[in-house]
Write an enzyme that holds these catalytic residues in place. Structure first.
Site, PDB file in Angstrom:
ATOM      1  N   GLU A   1       0.834  -1.210   0.000  1.00 49.84           N
ATOM      2  CA  GLU A   1       0.000   0.000   0.000  1.00 49.84           C
ATOM      3  C   GLU A   1       0.870   1.261   0.000  1.00 49.84           C
ATOM      4  O   GLU A   1       0.640   2.191  -0.774  1.00 49.84           O
ATOM      5  CB  GLU A   1      -0.921   0.027   1.231  1.00 49.84           C
ATOM      6  CG  GLU A   1      -1.958  -1.084   1.277  1.00 49.84           C
ATOM      7  CD  GLU A   1      -2.984  -1.012   0.142  1.00 49.84           C
ATOM      8  OE1 GLU A   1      -3.025  -0.012  -0.579  1.00 49.84           O
ATOM      9  OE2 GLU A   1      -3.721  -1.998  -0.018  1.00 49.84           O
TER      10      GLU A   1
ATOM     11  N   ARG B   1      -9.402   4.056  -7.831  1.00 47.88           N
ATOM     12  CA  ARG B   1      -8.813   3.937  -6.494  1.00 47.88           C
ATOM     13  C   ARG B   1      -9.961   4.072  -5.499  1.00 47.88           C
ATOM     14  O   ARG B   1     -10.812   4.948  -5.654  1.00 47.88           O
ATOM     15  CB  ARG B   1      -7.789   5.036  -6.249  1.00 47.88           C
ATOM     16  CG  ARG B   1      -6.696   5.077  -7.268  1.00 47.88           C
ATOM     17  CD  ARG B   1      -5.318   4.863  -6.665  1.00 47.88           C
ATOM     18  NE  ARG B   1      -4.537   4.001  -7.520  1.00 47.88           N
ATOM     19  CZ  ARG B   1      -4.179   2.757  -7.222  1.00 47.88           C
ATOM     20  NH1 ARG B   1      -4.513   2.240  -6.065  1.00 47.88           N
ATOM     21  NH2 ARG B   1      -3.493   2.042  -8.062  1.00 47.88           N
TER      22      ARG B   1
ATOM     23  N   ASN C   1       1.328   3.871  -3.117  1.00 47.30           N
ATOM     24  CA  ASN C   1       0.994   5.290  -2.945  1.00 47.30           C
ATOM     25  C   ASN C   1       2.140   6.196  -3.387  1.00 47.30           C
ATOM     26  O   ASN C   1       1.920   7.214  -4.040  1.00 47.30           O
ATOM     27  CB  ASN C   1       0.647   5.585  -1.483  1.00 47.30           C
ATOM     28  CG  ASN C   1      -0.787   5.211  -1.156  1.00 47.30           C
ATOM     29  OD1 ASN C   1      -1.572   4.870  -2.041  1.00 47.30           O
ATOM     30  ND2 ASN C   1      -1.130   5.280   0.117  1.00 47.30           N
TER      31      ASN C   1
HETATM   32  N1  ATP Z   1       2.994   9.093  -0.989  1.00 49.41           N
HETATM   33  C1  ATP Z   1       1.974   9.931  -1.256  1.00 49.41           C
HETATM   34  N2  ATP Z   1       2.205  11.115  -1.896  1.00 49.41           N
HETATM   35  C2  ATP Z   1       1.190  11.964  -2.178  1.00 49.41           C
HETATM   36  N3  ATP Z   1      -0.104  11.743  -1.845  1.00 49.41           N
HETATM   37  C3  ATP Z   1      -0.390  10.597  -1.203  1.00 49.41           C
HETATM   38  C4  ATP Z   1       0.626   9.632  -0.872  1.00 49.41           C
HETATM   39  N4  ATP Z   1       0.035   8.610  -0.224  1.00 49.41           N
HETATM   40  C5  ATP Z   1      -1.271   8.901  -0.154  1.00 49.41           C
HETATM   41  N5  ATP Z   1      -1.551  10.088  -0.733  1.00 49.41           N
HETATM   42  C6  ATP Z   1      -2.877  10.759  -0.812  1.00 49.41           C
HETATM   43  O1  ATP Z   1      -3.728  10.159   0.153  1.00 49.41           O
HETATM   44  C7  ATP Z   1      -4.918   9.658  -0.472  1.00 49.41           C
HETATM   45  C8  ATP Z   1      -5.399   8.432   0.274  1.00 49.41           C
HETATM   46  O2  ATP Z   1      -4.469   7.332   0.129  1.00 49.41           O
HETATM   47  P1  ATP Z   1      -5.028   5.847   0.175  1.00 49.41           P
HETATM   48  O3  ATP Z   1      -3.921   4.911  -0.078  1.00 49.41           O
HETATM   49  O4  ATP Z   1      -5.801   5.671   1.443  1.00 49.41           O
HETATM   50  O5  ATP Z   1      -6.083   5.811  -1.008  1.00 49.41           O
HETATM   51  P2  ATP Z   1      -5.813   5.723  -2.600  1.00 49.41           P
HETATM   52  O6  ATP Z   1      -4.396   5.400  -2.852  1.00 49.41           O
HETATM   53  O7  ATP Z   1      -6.350   6.950  -3.223  1.00 49.41           O
HETATM   54  O8  ATP Z   1      -6.732   4.477  -2.996  1.00 49.41           O
HETATM   55  P3  ATP Z   1      -6.387   2.917  -2.791  1.00 49.41           P
HETATM   56  O9  ATP Z   1      -5.189   2.834  -1.894  1.00 49.41           O
HETATM   57  O10 ATP Z   1      -7.613   2.330  -2.178  1.00 49.41           O
HETATM   58  O11 ATP Z   1      -6.102   2.388  -4.143  1.00 49.41           O
HETATM   59  C9  ATP Z   1      -4.533   9.437  -1.916  1.00 49.41           C
HETATM   60  O12 ATP Z   1      -5.656   9.482  -2.765  1.00 49.41           O
HETATM   61  C10 ATP Z   1      -3.564  10.594  -2.159  1.00 49.41           C
HETATM   62  O13 ATP Z   1      -4.255  11.776  -2.442  1.00 49.41           O
HETATM   63 MG    MG Z   2      -3.375   3.859  -1.916  1.00 51.43          MG
END
Ligand code: ATP
Ligand code: MG
Lengths: 136, 115
Positions: free
Chosen positions: A45, A103, A49
């Site tokens: 995860e 996502r 990200n």
């Molecule tokens: N390393 C990162 N750099 C920039 N923004 C981030 C990062 N990690 C998370 N985010 C932000 O936080 C939000 C939530 O992250 P999360 O992993 O919970 O959901 P997601 O990645 O959008 O969806 P999923 O993980 O369910 O595929 C992301 O949509 C993004 O906007």
């Molecule tokens: Mg994610």
């Protein structure tokens, strides 16, 4: 006590690479299949990200750092990508800044429920560091 | 990740094998959507019983296909067996949207009966 750091390019092939590395790092503790999969999922995860959000359409390096102290695993995944403006909003279950890319916004929720502790430090334009802890 | 696609009438059984992460999901999405359109599929069955690892990108792929089937008036269900995959299905809340079977045979029979 053991410690390791790996850095790799933000390409999606390296998601599996990062999972393999963390699995190998904790293998000497002979963790249960359940614990092993929880750690692998949390790493997957955080690394995903960094690749899809942190560096978006650019490329950069993702760093994974891990410390084993007895059966306590402390790990971090960091990028020097776009950063998160509103961490509180980002951590809300089902919030995603990229719903159109299919996502579902559950990555942080998964990290939280599979690990004992989760901390996110981030600064716009500077990058993001996700720290996690788990007793194995 | 490998996928085996079987089409019977307008039921598509997709058997996924390997690790379903963001890398695999990106490739799988294109393949599945092409097959769904080509055969005008009414019921999509995604068999995850041979998937050893799945993260939120896999959930995103499943929910995306579910939405697509809904839009075209079709249905979707999942076959799951491994503990790891089961846990992700639970944490994600996808069980509220998509029916999860244990046995591919039963899912297939129900799908064909719905034709
Ligand atoms: N390393 C990162 N750099 C920039 N923004 C981030 C990062 N990690 C998370 N985010 C932000 O936080 C939000 C939530 O992250 P999360 O992993 O919970 O959901 P997601 O990645 O959008 O969806 P999923 O993980 O369910 O595929 C992301 O949509 C993004 O906007
Ligand atoms: Mg994610």
């Amino acid at each position: 006590m053991n410690e390791m750091t790996v850095s790799f390019l933000s390409v999606s092939e390296n998601e599996a690479f990062a999972r393999t590395v963390i699995a190998a790092f904790i293998a000497p503790l002979d963790p249960t299949v359940t614990l092993l999969n929880e750690v692998k999922t949390a790493v997957s995860e955080a690394v995903t990200n960094a690749i899809v959000h942190g560096y978006e359409n650019t490329q950069g390096m993702v760093t994974m750092h891990a410390i084993l102290d007895g059966r306590k695993l402390t790990l971090s995944v960091s990028d020097v990508g776009c950063g998160i403006a509103d961490i509180e909003q980002a951590m809300v279950p089902t919030y995603s800044s990229k719903p159109h890319e299919e996502r579902s916004g559950i990555g942080f929720t998964v990290m939280q429920s599979f690990m004992d502790k989760l901390d996110v430090v981030s600064q716009p334009q500077k990058g993001t560091c996700v720290m996690m802890e788990k007793q194995l | 990740m490998r996928v085996r696609v079987e089409v019977k009438k307008r039921v598509l059984l997709a058997t996924l094998m390997g690790e379903l992460d963001h890398h695999a999901a990106t490739q799988l999405r294109t393949r599945l959507d092409r097959e769904l359109a080509k055969h005008k599929i009414k019921t999509l069955i995604v068999d995850l019983s041979q998937v050893g690892f799945m993260d939120s990108s896999g959930i995103g792929l499943l929910i995306g296909r579910y939405r697509q089937m809904q839009l075209s008036g079709g249905r979707m269900c999942i076959i799951s067996a491994s503990r790891t995959v089961d846990k992700m299905l639970t944490v994600s809340g996808i069980r509220k949207l998509v029916k999860v079977y244990r046995d591919p045979k039963i899912a297939l029979e129900e799908g064909l009966a719905n034709e």
